[in-house]
Write an enzyme that holds these catalytic residues in place. Structure first.
Site, PDB file in Angstrom:
ATOM      1  N   LYS A  53       0.842  -1.206   0.000  1.00  0.00           N
ATOM      2  CA  LYS A  53       0.000   0.000   0.000  1.00  0.00           C
ATOM      3  C   LYS A  53       0.875   1.254   0.000  1.00  0.00           C
ATOM      4  O   LYS A  53       0.605   2.214  -0.714  1.00  0.00           O
ATOM      5  CB  LYS A  53      -0.942  -0.015   1.220  1.00  0.00           C
ATOM      6  N   GLN A  97      -4.262  -1.590   9.938  1.00  0.00           N
ATOM      7  CA  GLN A  97      -4.256  -2.927   9.339  1.00  0.00           C
ATOM      8  C   GLN A  97      -4.772  -3.963  10.333  1.00  0.00           C
ATOM      9  O   GLN A  97      -4.361  -3.994  11.494  1.00  0.00           O
ATOM     10  CB  GLN A  97      -2.826  -3.277   8.867  1.00  0.00           C
ATOM     11  N   ASP A 120     -10.704   2.615   4.321  1.00  0.00           N
ATOM     12  CA  ASP A 120     -11.014   1.182   4.227  1.00  0.00           C
ATOM     13  C   ASP A 120     -12.528   0.977   4.118  1.00  0.00           C
ATOM     14  O   ASP A 120     -12.985  -0.090   3.715  1.00  0.00           O
ATOM     15  CB  ASP A 120     -10.538   0.457   5.501  1.00  0.00           C
TER      16      ASP A 120
HETATM   17  N1  GUN Z   1      -6.847  -6.988   6.731  1.00  0.00           N
HETATM   18  C1  GUN Z   1      -7.209  -7.741   5.671  1.00  0.00           C
HETATM   19  N2  GUN Z   1      -7.666  -6.946   4.686  1.00  0.00           N
HETATM   20  C2  GUN Z   1      -7.592  -5.669   5.130  1.00  0.00           C
HETATM   21  C3  GUN Z   1      -7.900  -4.412   4.559  1.00  0.00           C
HETATM   22  O1  GUN Z   1      -8.375  -4.290   3.414  1.00  0.00           O
HETATM   23  N3  GUN Z   1      -7.671  -3.323   5.356  1.00  0.00           N
HETATM   24  C4  GUN Z   1      -7.171  -3.434   6.606  1.00  0.00           C
HETATM   25  N4  GUN Z   1      -6.999  -2.307   7.301  1.00  0.00           N
HETATM   26  N5  GUN Z   1      -6.879  -4.595   7.162  1.00  0.00           N
HETATM   27  C5  GUN Z   1      -7.076  -5.702   6.420  1.00  0.00           C
END
Ligand code: GUN
Length: 297
Positions: A53, A97, A120
């Site tokens: 990311k 995350q 998100d």
């Molecule tokens: N854990 C698994 N997928 C995601 C996501 O798209 N965003 C976040 N913040 N955590 C995750």
């Protein structure tokens, strides 16, 4: 043989267009979008995703910052950081995350993020807006999947979509997005999950299957109808000593048997994964624009 739906190509096209928008923004003397990712602990998968990311942000000209904490960080300390970022006008988007260590309440942390910065799309306000079909930030993975379907000209209107999995991150919001009114919606959606009886009787009727249950190789060729479209959201690490890392990513779909019957299918890796990042970047630019509009209003 099925068409391979290449998430890397779609994601690259989206990132190219975002990059142009950022260049215009910067040449007009404005700050580029700024995304902050908070990473707690040493989970291998989470580190890889957050790294990807951050890299993607820099590639399109966004500011991308990762804040790392050991897994001993307290909930209070994490919440204090979220609050600080909420109030920082120089930051447009914040993701924490998941998963978080057991002593931290994920829901509490998610709800602490200002909905305007929740790129998100996990906050109850954004989930609520999604459910009502009003304008909000859409969860990155399901949103990315709709962008991918659109890019490949795969219409959803009137189609029967079977979503396997009802997680807050993928299955549930995916089912809502696809059934909502709109260009990438208007589908008839069935949500299947671990308590569904005779799941195969549903998947056999599906024009489109979205597999998001987290069980490697679960969906096999005998479970789908000829000509269907298959979207594989699975990303389980399975041991593979032939790989340098000692593992490989495995989707929820048995690619070999399903690709023989499907008209189009996403691979793992290189399918949905890159689209999650594309969705996140689109959301971050949107948050940046909303931030600007709020400040000039
Ligand atoms: N854990 C698994 N997928 C995601 C996501 O798209 N965003 C976040 N913040 N955590 C995750």
């Amino acid at each position: 043989m099925a068409t391979i739906i290449d998430g890397r190509i779609v994601s690259a096209a989206i990132r190219e267009s975002l990059s142009r928008e950022v260049q215009t923004m910067v040449s007009n003397g404005l700050r580029p979008p700024h995304l902050v990712a908070v990473l707690v602990g040493n989970d291998g998968g989470s580190q890889t995703y957050v790294g990807a990311k951050e890299k993607a942000c820099h590639e399109v000209g966004f500011l991308g910052t990762v804040i790392r904490y050991p897994d001993t960080v307290s909930e209070a300390e994490l919440l204090a950081k979220v609050d600080e970022i909420n109030q920082n006008e120089q930051i447009d988007g914040l993701i924490v995350q998941l998963p978080l260590p057991r002593h931290i309440d994920e829901n509490k942390v998610t709800l602490a993020i200002r909905p305007e910065k929740d790129v998100d799309g996990f906050h109850d306000v954004n989930m609520g807006r999604l459910a009502k079909g009003s304008d909000g930030i859409k969860p990155a993975t399901p949103y990315g999947i709709t962008l991918m379907l659109k890019h490949y000209g795969i219409a959803t209107e009137g189609k029967h979509v079977v979503v396997i999995g009802r997680s807050n991150i993928v299955g549930r919001p995916m089912s809502i997005l696809l059934s909502n009114a709109g260009e990438t919606g208007n589908a008839t959606v069935t949500v299947c999950h671990s308590k569904t009886q005779n799941l195969k009787s549903f998947t056999l009727q599906a024009d489109i299957v979205v597999a998001a249950l987290g069980k490697p190789g679960f969906l096999t060729g005998d479970m789908v109808k000829e000509g269907c479209v298959v979207i594989d959201v699975g990303t389980t690490r399975v041991d593979d000593l032939s790989k340098k890392a000692g593992w490989r990513l495995c989707g929820d779909v048995d690619f070999e048997s399903v690709s023989v019957k499907a008209s189009a299918i996403t691979p793992v890796p290189g399918g949905v994964g890159p689209m999650t990042i594309a969705g996140l970047l689109v959301n971050t630019l949107k948050a940046r624009k909303a931030n600007l509009a709020a400040r000039t209003a």
